[in-house]
Design a protein around this motif. Sequence first.
Motif, PDB file in Angstrom:
ATOM      1  N   ALA A   1       0.834  -1.196   0.000  1.00 48.27           N
ATOM      2  CA  ALA A   1       0.000   0.000   0.000  1.00 48.27           C
ATOM      3  C   ALA A   1       0.867   1.244   0.000  1.00 48.27           C
ATOM      4  O   ALA A   1       2.016   1.223   0.449  1.00 48.27           O
ATOM      5  CB  ALA A   1      -0.929  -0.004   1.211  1.00 48.27           C
ATOM      6  N   ARG A   2       0.298   2.331  -0.498  1.00 48.21           N
ATOM      7  CA  ARG A   2       0.950   3.637  -0.465  1.00 48.21           C
ATOM      8  C   ARG A   2       0.535   4.326   0.829  1.00 48.21           C
ATOM      9  O   ARG A   2      -0.643   4.473   1.116  1.00 48.21           O
ATOM     10  CB  ARG A   2       0.537   4.458  -1.672  1.00 48.21           C
ATOM     11  N   VAL A   3       1.501   4.744   1.625  1.00 47.92           N
ATOM     12  CA  VAL A   3       1.244   5.381   2.913  1.00 47.92           C
ATOM     13  C   VAL A   3       1.635   6.855   2.821  1.00 47.92           C
ATOM     14  O   VAL A   3       2.743   7.190   2.408  1.00 47.92           O
ATOM     15  CB  VAL A   3       2.049   4.707   4.048  1.00 47.92           C
ATOM     16  N   ASP A   4       0.701   7.712   3.200  1.00 51.58           N
ATOM     17  CA  ASP A   4       0.961   9.149   3.295  1.00 51.58           C
ATOM     18  C   ASP A   4       0.719   9.569   4.740  1.00 51.58           C
ATOM     19  O   ASP A   4      -0.306   9.214   5.334  1.00 51.58           O
ATOM     20  CB  ASP A   4       0.036   9.950   2.373  1.00 51.58           C
ATOM     21  N   GLY A   5       1.641  10.333   5.318  1.00 47.53           N
ATOM     22  CA  GLY A   5       1.462  10.742   6.702  1.00 47.53           C
ATOM     23  C   GLY A   5       2.549  11.692   7.148  1.00 47.53           C
ATOM     24  O   GLY A   5       3.308  12.232   6.344  1.00 47.53           O
ATOM     25  N   ARG A   6       2.604  11.886   8.463  1.00 43.77           N
ATOM     26  CA  ARG A   6       3.606  12.784   9.039  1.00 43.77           C
ATOM     27  C   ARG A   6       4.559  11.982   9.923  1.00 43.77           C
ATOM     28  O   ARG A   6       4.130  11.098  10.672  1.00 43.77           O
ATOM     29  CB  ARG A   6       2.931  13.887   9.858  1.00 43.77           C
ATOM     30  N   LEU A   7       5.829  12.331   9.836  1.00 43.88           N
ATOM     31  CA  LEU A   7       6.879  11.638  10.579  1.00 43.88           C
ATOM     32  C   LEU A   7       7.120  12.329  11.914  1.00 43.88           C
ATOM     33  O   LEU A   7       7.340  13.545  11.967  1.00 43.88           O
ATOM     34  CB  LEU A   7       8.165  11.619   9.748  1.00 43.88           C
ATOM     35  N   TYR A   8       7.051  11.549  12.979  1.00 48.32           N
ATOM     36  CA  TYR A   8       7.244  12.069  14.333  1.00 48.32           C
ATOM     37  C   TYR A   8       8.433  11.378  14.998  1.00 48.32           C
ATOM     38  O   TYR A   8       8.741  10.224  14.690  1.00 48.32           O
ATOM     39  CB  TYR A   8       5.999  11.822  15.193  1.00 48.32           C
ATOM     40  N   PRO A   9       9.075  12.063  15.966  1.00 47.20           N
ATOM     41  CA  PRO A   9      10.130  11.387  16.744  1.00 47.20           C
ATOM     42  C   PRO A   9       9.513  10.357  17.673  1.00 47.20           C
ATOM     43  O   PRO A   9       8.346  10.459  18.056  1.00 47.20           O
ATOM     44  CB  PRO A   9      10.773  12.538  17.536  1.00 47.20           C
TER      45      PRO A   9
END
Length: 216
Positions: A131-139
């Motif tokens: 799947a294609r995942v779109d999101g925000r990267l967090y620590p």
Amino acid sequence: MRNNLKRVALVLLILLAASTCFELGLWQWHRAQGMHKLTKPQPERSAVELTHAASAGSNLRNTAFNRLVTFEATFEKSYIAPNQLVTLSDGSKVRKDLLVSLARLTDNRAVLVVRGIFTGMYPSSTLDGKARVDGRLYPRQNVDQSEGAVGKLSRIDPALVAGDTGFTLFDGYVIQSGRGIQTPQLLSTGGAFYWQHIAYVITWWFMGLLILSFPF
């Protein structure tokens, strides 16, 4: 002649010490401004491939925090992250149990992905496929939000699942977009550190003035 040379050497030494204090104060000023900048939302940048923002097996760079990322992966093992504070689509803040899956990329790399609020059922990795995942990267989270157990994460931290997989893990985690929870920028709460840096500025520059006043 010798006395004149001593006076010149003393003046140069005083100017060197005072300028050093000024530079140290200026350095602390820049650090304070950088800290203050982190407490405010930053202009949004366009999404990039996860592998361009971060590297598997390495600590997350500061420039990767809050970055919008996209990547293609296959979901593997899933976990529950209980008692997580999230912002829902309507803007309300609540504590919910989240579904967190290990997303496998190419070259035996993987990243933790928050896929939404846990509804009581685990998805089937065989049905999900790639799947294609779109999101925000967090620590990664450093503070436990609940007690850990089999299949449950006390905090969202790849270190907690490193022993369960043979993958090289990305630091941090991704919250997938469009799953009922918002993905706001994570802002720093370092207000106390900001004023600490300002105090150092005052201290260094005051010392510089004292040094300049020494001949008098």
